[in-house]
Design an enzyme around this catalytic site. Sequence first.
Site, PDB file in Angstrom:
ATOM      1  N   GLY A 165       0.827  -1.208   0.000  1.00  0.00           N
ATOM      2  CA  GLY A 165       0.000   0.000   0.000  1.00  0.00           C
ATOM      3  C   GLY A 165       0.855   1.250   0.000  1.00  0.00           C
ATOM      4  CG  LEU A 174       1.862   3.910  -5.082  1.00  0.00           C
ATOM      5  CD1 LEU A 174       1.498   3.858  -6.562  1.00  0.00           C
ATOM      6  CD2 LEU A 174       3.140   4.738  -4.900  1.00  0.00           C
ATOM      7  N   GLY A 175      -0.471   4.756  -0.835  1.00  0.00           N
ATOM      8  CA  GLY A 175      -1.592   5.263  -0.039  1.00  0.00           C
ATOM      9  C   GLY A 175      -1.167   6.439   0.828  1.00  0.00           C
ATOM     10  CD  GLN A 176      -3.880   9.944   5.260  1.00  0.00           C
ATOM     11  OE1 GLN A 176      -4.445   8.973   5.761  1.00  0.00           O
ATOM     12  NE2 GLN A 176      -4.017  11.171   5.731  1.00  0.00           N
ATOM     13  CB  ILE A 236       0.778   2.513 -11.871  1.00  0.00           C
ATOM     14  CG1 ILE A 236       1.743   1.373 -12.177  1.00  0.00           C
ATOM     15  CG2 ILE A 236       1.363   3.878 -12.115  1.00  0.00           C
ATOM     16  CD1 ILE A 236       3.154   1.592 -11.738  1.00  0.00           C
ATOM     17  CG  ASP A 293      -3.766  -7.709  -5.180  1.00  0.00           C
ATOM     18  OD1 ASP A 293      -3.956  -7.520  -3.964  1.00  0.00           O
ATOM     19  OD2 ASP A 293      -4.664  -7.676  -6.038  1.00  0.00           O
ATOM     20  CE1 TYR A 309      -9.696   0.275   8.360  1.00  0.00           C
ATOM     21  CE2 TYR A 309     -10.680   1.501  10.167  1.00  0.00           C
ATOM     22  CZ  TYR A 309      -9.589   1.208   9.369  1.00  0.00           C
ATOM     23  OH  TYR A 309      -8.399   1.854   9.594  1.00  0.00           O
ATOM     24  CE  LYS A 322      -7.259  -1.832   9.940  1.00  0.00           C
ATOM     25  NZ  LYS A 322      -5.927  -2.132   9.439  1.00  0.00           N
TER      26      LYS A 322
HETATM   27  C1  AKB Z   1     -10.844   5.876   8.998  1.00  0.00           C
HETATM   28  O1  AKB Z   1     -11.444   6.936   9.250  1.00  0.00           O
HETATM   29  O2  AKB Z   1     -11.382   4.868   8.539  1.00  0.00           O
HETATM   30  C2  AKB Z   1      -9.373   5.811   9.343  1.00  0.00           C
HETATM   31  C3  AKB Z   1      -9.155   5.244  10.703  1.00  0.00           C
HETATM   32  C4  AKB Z   1      -9.412   6.065  11.888  1.00  0.00           C
HETATM   33  O3  AKB Z   1      -8.780   4.123  10.824  1.00  0.00           O
HETATM   34  N1  AKB Z   1      -8.792   7.111   9.216  1.00  0.00           N
END
Ligand code: AKB
Length: 320
Positions: A8, A10-12, A37, A54, A143, A147
């Site tokens: 990752g 090229l991510g934030q 790319i 990937d 998400y 996590k």
């Molecule tokens: C999101 O908002 O999903 C992320 C995080 C807090 O994990 N920035």
Amino acid sequence: MEKILVTGALGQIGSELVVKLREIYGTNNVIATNRRIKEGYEALIESGPFEIVDVIDIKEMAQAVDKHKVDTIINLAAILSAKGEKDPTSCWNINMNGLYNVLELGREKRLQIFTPSSIGAFGPSTPQDNTPQNTIQRPTTMYGVTKVAGELLCDYYFKKFNVDTRGVRFPGLISYESLPGGGTTDYAVHIYYEALKYKKYTSFIAKGTKMDMMYMPDALDAIVNLMEADPSRLINRNAFNVTAMSFEPEEIANEIKKHIVDFEMYYDVDPERQAIADSWPNSLDDSAAREEWDWNPKYDLEAMTKDMLEKLRVKLDIND
Ligand code: AKB
């Protein structure tokens, strides 16, 4: 950490971490990887070793690890909270199956692994203020589910296979280089761009909603310092609470007004992202990180706002 592969990239976080790691460990010792790319990242791609990889393809991952004789993976490939609610299948696939592949390579090839968790690993039944390191974790987003499961999986690989896994629970990250993609805390980045360009911002998060946040330089230090920490001091290992500040939209707007006096804040709340924000803590207790590896962020809201506006003025070529 001698040969580091970043997924990752090229991510934030990745796009800034790769630059920092190359400064510390040497350009050729940091292998940036991404599944595709992305336009606008040509300079980063050309600045050192880069591979299209990937995370959900373990063969591709293994080839890159072997080719570059990697000893460390920093696994940043992930789908964030708001995007994850729109596409829970991809969120599970990338966040969980990607992590599983990384951990399997860690076990087979004896690698050190960093995996970020998030304030998203908490949920509505978690104590909201000064959220403890070890507490109730019943998140209500895909998400968050990935996590919490990821934190447990990293603990499992450490205990069962002695893989050197490490990680932190990041809050919202604010930076001027790359935009975040699909998070709930993204408003706290967009606000700076729009304040400079239009002198106004419409927040999708409601007044009074406090969330933990951190400026990117502190987040990058957290990764490097935890990865370099003496392992005998680490009790929590994979899911350290870390935070640098906690604020609600009015507070960041007021801070921006100190620099852009005619800045105006409006609200048009997005119910989906607001529900996610409401389920997350107001503020974290990060004392375990402070005790176990000397976590000590440098930027508060005031220092971050000054620096963000200075850097963005240059980037956006805005002089007034
Ligand atoms: C999101 O908002 O999903 C992320 C995080 C807090 O994990 N920035």
